[in-house]
Write a protein that holds these residues in place. Structure first.
Motif, mmCIF file in Angstrom:
data_model
loop_
_atom_site.group_PDB
_atom_site.id
_atom_site.type_symbol
_atom_site.label_atom_id
_atom_site.label_comp_id
_atom_site.label_asym_id
_atom_site.label_seq_id
_atom_site.Cartn_x
_atom_site.Cartn_y
_atom_site.Cartn_z
ATOM 1 N N ARG A 340 20.751 -95.542 -15.154
ATOM 2 C CA ARG A 340 22.207 -95.627 -15.006
ATOM 3 C C ARG A 340 22.889 -95.746 -16.374
ATOM 4 N NH1 ARG A 340 25.744 -96.428 -11.015
ATOM 5 N NH2 ARG A 340 24.051 -96.665 -9.514
ATOM 6 N N ARG A 341 22.319 -96.566 -17.262
ATOM 7 C CA ARG A 341 22.932 -96.693 -18.596
ATOM 8 C C ARG A 341 22.938 -95.352 -19.321
ATOM 9 N NH1 ARG A 341 19.615 -101.679 -19.052
ATOM 10 N NH2 ARG A 341 20.990 -103.464 -18.677
ATOM 11 N N VAL A 342 21.841 -94.613 -19.231
ATOM 12 C CA VAL A 342 21.767 -93.309 -19.886
ATOM 13 C C VAL A 342 22.792 -92.353 -19.287
ATOM 14 C CG1 VAL A 342 20.299 -91.284 -20.268
ATOM 15 C CG2 VAL A 342 19.351 -93.586 -20.554
ATOM 16 N N LEU A 343 22.879 -92.303 -17.986
ATOM 17 C CA LEU A 343 23.827 -91.400 -17.332
ATOM 18 C C LEU A 343 25.269 -91.783 -17.639
ATOM 19 C CD1 LEU A 343 22.128 -90.969 -13.832
ATOM 20 C CD2 LEU A 343 21.987 -89.452 -15.815
ATOM 21 N N GLU A 344 25.552 -93.086 -17.650
ATOM 22 C CA GLU A 344 26.909 -93.529 -17.968
ATOM 23 C C GLU A 344 27.297 -93.143 -19.392
ATOM 24 O OE1 GLU A 344 26.753 -97.684 -17.088
ATOM 25 O OE2 GLU A 344 27.375 -97.423 -14.995
ATOM 26 N N LEU A 345 26.334 -93.229 -20.322
ATOM 27 C CA LEU A 345 26.606 -92.816 -21.698
ATOM 28 C C LEU A 345 26.950 -91.330 -21.749
ATOM 29 C CD1 LEU A 345 26.646 -93.223 -24.743
ATOM 30 C CD2 LEU A 345 24.154 -92.981 -24.748
ATOM 31 N N LYS A 346 26.225 -90.524 -20.988
ATOM 32 C CA LYS A 346 26.491 -89.088 -20.973
ATOM 33 C C LYS A 346 27.848 -88.763 -20.364
ATOM 34 C CE LYS A 346 21.594 -87.807 -20.934
ATOM 35 N NZ LYS A 346 20.481 -87.110 -20.252
ATOM 36 N N VAL A 347 28.200 -89.475 -19.323
ATOM 37 C CA VAL A 347 29.514 -89.259 -18.704
ATOM 38 C C VAL A 347 30.627 -89.702 -19.645
ATOM 39 C CG1 VAL A 347 31.043 -89.972 -16.830
ATOM 40 C CG2 VAL A 347 28.654 -89.384 -16.342
ATOM 41 N N LYS A 348 30.468 -90.896 -20.218
ATOM 42 C CA LYS A 348 31.500 -91.452 -21.094
ATOM 43 C C LYS A 348 31.825 -90.526 -22.260
ATOM 44 C CE LYS A 348 32.179 -94.920 -24.645
ATOM 45 N NZ LYS A 348 31.484 -95.855 -25.543
ATOM 46 N N ASN A 349 30.802 -89.916 -22.845
ATOM 47 C CA ASN A 349 31.009 -89.084 -24.028
ATOM 48 C C ASN A 349 31.270 -87.624 -23.704
ATOM 49 O OD1 ASN A 349 30.841 -91.101 -25.963
ATOM 50 N ND2 ASN A 349 28.624 -91.045 -26.001
ATOM 51 N N GLY A 350 31.526 -87.336 -22.432
ATOM 52 C CA GLY A 350 31.911 -85.981 -22.068
ATOM 53 C C GLY A 350 30.777 -84.985 -22.044
ATOM 54 N N ILE A 351 29.536 -85.473 -22.111
ATOM 55 C CA ILE A 351 28.401 -84.562 -22.153
ATOM 56 C C ILE A 351 28.181 -83.906 -20.800
ATOM 57 C CG2 ILE A 351 25.919 -84.405 -22.621
ATOM 58 C CD1 ILE A 351 26.315 -86.934 -24.414
ATOM 59 N N VAL A 352 28.393 -84.648 -19.730
ATOM 60 C CA VAL A 352 28.230 -84.087 -18.390
ATOM 61 C C VAL A 352 29.326 -83.063 -18.106
ATOM 62 C CG1 VAL A 352 28.271 -84.626 -15.931
ATOM 63 C CG2 VAL A 352 27.014 -86.109 -17.518
ATOM 64 N N ALA A 353 30.543 -83.378 -18.493
ATOM 65 C CA ALA A 353 31.659 -82.468 -18.229
ATOM 66 C C ALA A 353 31.596 -81.209 -19.082
ATOM 67 C CB ALA A 353 32.986 -83.187 -18.464
ATOM 68 N N ALA A 354 31.137 -81.343 -20.335
ATOM 69 C CA ALA A 354 31.135 -80.200 -21.261
ATOM 70 C C ALA A 354 29.905 -80.265 -22.152
ATOM 71 C CB ALA A 354 32.414 -80.199 -22.094
ATOM 72 N N PRO A 355 28.745 -79.871 -21.641
ATOM 73 C CA PRO A 355 27.511 -79.998 -22.423
ATOM 74 C C PRO A 355 27.355 -78.959 -23.528
ATOM 75 C CG PRO A 355 27.036 -79.008 -20.294
ATOM 76 C CD PRO A 355 28.471 -79.418 -20.258
ATOM 77 N N MET A 356 28.048 -77.836 -23.424
ATOM 78 C CA MET A 356 27.843 -76.735 -24.361
ATOM 79 C C MET A 356 28.815 -76.804 -25.537
ATOM 80 S SD MET A 356 25.320 -75.169 -23.048
ATOM 81 C CE MET A 356 24.484 -74.750 -21.516
ATOM 82 N N ALA A 357 28.321 -76.394 -26.704
ATOM 83 C CA ALA A 357 29.160 -76.289 -27.898
ATOM 84 C C ALA A 357 29.720 -74.873 -28.005
ATOM 85 C CB ALA A 357 28.346 -76.631 -29.142
ATOM 86 N N ASP A 358 30.873 -74.754 -28.621
ATOM 87 C CA ASP A 358 31.547 -73.462 -28.768
ATOM 88 C C ASP A 358 31.267 -72.899 -30.159
ATOM 89 O OD1 ASP A 358 33.155 -71.255 -28.838
ATOM 90 O OD2 ASP A 358 35.052 -72.363 -28.778
#
Length: 553
Positions: A340-358
């Motif tokens: 849960r801590r790992v997943l929350e970190l990913k959500v908080k930093n926008g990694i889940v919403a936008a994992p790809m770099a432009d």
């Protein structure tokens, strides 16, 4: 999520290849040996990895476009690995001596230089620049800042990676760096190496360091930067493979110590973010434990993420955690806490919403003229003038300058900078251990010069190499030619060289620091840095130059 997917989220490791899906024969062989598959993408899918970490030696980190493509390729593999959870893509981009991504990414002098500059604003800006450029390349976690308080001049692994030997200054700048990485750049910061690696004479890559601080000393010296990081909302903290009997008398390294990770870090300091191990390849954690047992012991201690199991042991480590959960040794509730801590970190930093770099956004972020100019201005404010008899500043136009130093890169950089200002520069690369013949040649060259600038990299200490560097300083100092010396790594060198007319410290070999040195030597900028550590006197138990020493014009 399946049990296998949950366990995979707790592992961050290196993969081989400059591309996610295409590898050379050498990269394929390395992945096969370590993981039993061919490509980095296959490694991610096989273990449902929570994250990947980049190194030059594993990923041939070359340029922003290559790094971005690698990041996007690994993210695509993660999204295709079952749970569809994107990766934490991590790197050790501390600035200064620990820098994985080189130019055209903006280079900075590092923590101890920032400590000399004494500016929380500059420290935050430096972190923002580094963090924004990493994020543009698809890297969303930096294993920085180093929050260790370097109170031991003989420390072989921290040194200039630390902001200071003063815990208050280290705490202030640690908090500023966390804000720069997280609040300004939007990437996860990592304070390391808990509970504090600053007073050791052993490198935990090679052995098990013992920290003999009392509990009171730990509270006063080591804890403040970590408390400051937690107060600043740091996303993650990395443990050190160090033994601290005052916190856990069992002799267990902090990474595997429940009294330290759960008792001190979680319960006393109140940290509920992600706790990383330092690399599990390091001897400081492997000396007394098997590769199957280490990850289980770390999780039992309260750690969340297992970083880089020993080469070739990923199957063993992964299976060891699976078996521990299936047997009930680690409860599913405990496993879910870390996931849960790992997943929350990913959500908080926008990694889940936008994992790809432009890729199209790289040119507007990485190594921009604005970033480069700001990095230079910050570094100009860190160069420290410790002694000066009036030799500095020099008038470069027409001056005959001899530059001596340990390597071609730093001597060449200073030669170029001084030459651009009109000096006639002769360069001698003396190596890290100049022998008698090399020293004699330098003395002869000094006779035809108006001033000598000697760059030193660790003239302090008891090694034969350090003694030879000190001998070079003494022999150059005995000539009639004025001698300017600059410590380009640890500032403890400034205690040596009785014949040195002017001593400076840059805390860094980065070109940005050498350019700042040239600007200071020639008087373009006034030295503003102040020593961020006490410099002990040579061979004595006294202080040669105290914390805060620093001259101007």
């Amino acid at each position: 999520m399946s049990l296998e997917e949950k366990v995979g989220q707790l592992f961050v490791t290196n993969v081989y290849g400059s591309q996610a899906d295409v590898v050379t024969d050498t990269e394929r062989a390395a992945n096969r040996l370590a993981y039993g598959v061919d490509t980095g993408a296959e490694v991610v899918r096989k273990y449902h990895l929570g994250g990947a970490i980049y190194f030059t030696w594993t990923n041939s980190v070359q340029n922003p476009s290559q790094i971005t493509a690698l990041s996007n390729g690994l993210q695509a593999a993660a999204l295709d690995s079952g749970a569809e959870v994107p990766l934490l893509v991590a790197i050790d981009q501390e600035q200064g001596i620990v820098t994985r991504v080189g130019p055209p990414a903006t280079q900075l002098a590092g923590n101890m230089a920032l400590g000399a500059g004494r500016s929380s604003a500059d420290t935050r800006t430096a972190a923002q620049i580094t963090g924004a450029e990493l994020r543009a390349m698809g890297i969303n976690q930096d294993f920085a800042p180093d929050a260790d308080v370097n109170v031991n001049p003989a420390n072989p692994v921290i040194g200039v990676r630390s902001f200071s030997s003063d815990p208050t200054l280290a705490a202030d700048l640690t908090a500023a760096a966390v804000a720069g990485y997280q609040d300004d750049a939007g990437i996860a910061a990592t304070a390391k190496h808990f509970p504090g690696h600053g007073d050791t004479a052993v490198d935990s890559h090679l052995g098990i360091p013992l920290i003999t601080h009392t509990r009171e000393q730990w509270e006063t010296l080591d804890a403040p930067p970590f408390r400051a990081a937690i107060d600043a909302g740091v996303d993650s903290i990395m443990t050190g493979h160090i033994v601290v009997p005052a916190l856990d008398p069992s002799g267990v390294p902090a990474t595997l110590s429940k009294p330290i990770v759960t008792g001190v870090l979680r319960q006393e300091l109140g940290f509920d973010g992600v706790v990383y191990t330092d690399a599990l390849t390091m001897e400081g954690v492997r000396a007394a434990y098997t590769d199957a047992e280490i990850p289980v012991l770390a999780l039992e201690a309260g750690v969340d993420v297992l970083l880089m199991p020993f080469e070739g042991s990923m199957d063993v480590a992964y299976q060891g955690v699976l078996d521990a959960v299936r047997s009930g040794r680690i409860s599913e509730r405990r496993l879910d806490q870390s996931v849960r801590r790992v997943l929350e970190l990913k959500v908080k930093n926008g990694i889940v919403a936008a994992p790809m770099a432009d890729p199209a956004g790289l040119a507007g972020v990485v190594g921009t003229p604005e970033h480069l100019a700001t990095a230079q201005a910050i570094t100009d404010r860190t160069t420290t003038l410790v002694t000066n008899d009036g030799t500095l500043p020099i008038t470069p136009a027409g001056a005959r300058v001899l530059v001596v130093g340990p390597d071609a890169a730093t001597t060449g950089a200073l030669t170029t900078s001084l030459g651009a200002r009109g000096a006639h520069v002769t360069t001698m690369v003396t190596g890290t251990s100049p022998d008698a013949a090399m020293r004699a040649a330098a003395v002869v060259a000094a006779g035809g010069s108006d001033v000598v600038v000697a760059l030193t990299n660790n003239a302090h200490g008891g090694t034969a190499a350090a003694a030879n560097v000190r001998a070079l300083l003494a022999e150059l100092g005995a000539t009639p030619t004025p001698l300017v010396a600059a410590a380009i790594r640890n500032p403890y060198d400034v205690a040596y060289g009785a014949g040195v007319e002017s001593w400076l410290a840059t805390y860094s070999v980065k070109p940005v620091a050498i350019e700042a040195l040239a600007r200071t030597i020639t008087g373009e900028v006034t030295p503003q840095g102040a020593l961020p550590v006490d410099v002990p006197a040579a061979g004595e138990g006294t202080t040669a130059y105290p914390f805060g020493a620093g001259l101007g014009w």
